[in-house]
Design a protein around this motif. Structure first.
Motif, short mmCIF file in Angstrom:
data_model
loop_
_atom_site.label_atom_id
_atom_site.label_comp_id
_atom_site.label_asym_id
_atom_site.label_seq_id
_atom_site.Cartn_x
_atom_site.Cartn_y
_atom_site.Cartn_z
N ASN A 62 0.84 -1.19 0.00
CA ASN A 62 0.00 0.00 0.00
C ASN A 62 0.87 1.24 0.00
OD1 ASN A 62 -2.23 -1.66 0.14
ND2 ASN A 62 -2.36 -1.54 2.36
N LYS B 257 -9.46 -1.96 -5.60
CA LYS B 257 -9.05 -1.69 -4.22
C LYS B 257 -8.56 -0.25 -4.08
CE LYS B 257 -8.28 -3.40 -0.14
NZ LYS B 257 -9.35 -3.87 0.70
N ASP B 258 -7.86 0.26 -5.11
CA ASP B 258 -7.37 1.64 -5.09
C ASP B 258 -8.53 2.62 -5.13
OD1 ASP B 258 -5.41 3.62 -5.07
OD2 ASP B 258 -5.50 3.81 -7.25
N ALA C 195 -10.13 2.79 -1.74
CA ALA C 195 -9.30 3.52 -0.78
C ALA C 195 -9.42 5.03 -0.99
CB ALA C 195 -7.83 3.08 -0.90
#
Length: 83
Positions: free
Chosen positions: A38, A76-77, A80
């Motif tokens: 990450n 997922k990005d 986030a």
């Protein structure tokens, strides 16, 4: 299975493919588990933790592993950034 304290007491917990949600058996040797680091969006530096993705042998055999991993990381990005 979990006991009364919430501790996992199973001897074997099967993994699941992150792309197809298929269960991966203990004898599936074509599957891979990839840790993607990450990154802090402000500084661009690695934070030290990682997100784990599992890809089954079925996806790798069909030559879709690269596309699947790219889309999983992209989703997922996006999650986030919204959070």
């Amino acid at each position: 299975m979990q006991n009364e304290d919430g501790v996992n007491v199973d001897l074997y917990v099967p993994r699941k493919c992150s792309w197809t949600s298929r269960l991966m058996g203990a004898k599936e040797h074509a599957s891979v588990q990839i840790n993607v680091g990450n990154v802090d969006p402000v500084t661009g530096l690695a934070t030290g933790d990682a997100t784990t993705f599992c890809l089954g042998g079925y996806i790798r055999f069909k030559s879709e592993g690269d596309m699947a991993l790219t889309e999983l990381v992209r989703k997922k990005d996006a999650e986030a950034l919204l959070a």
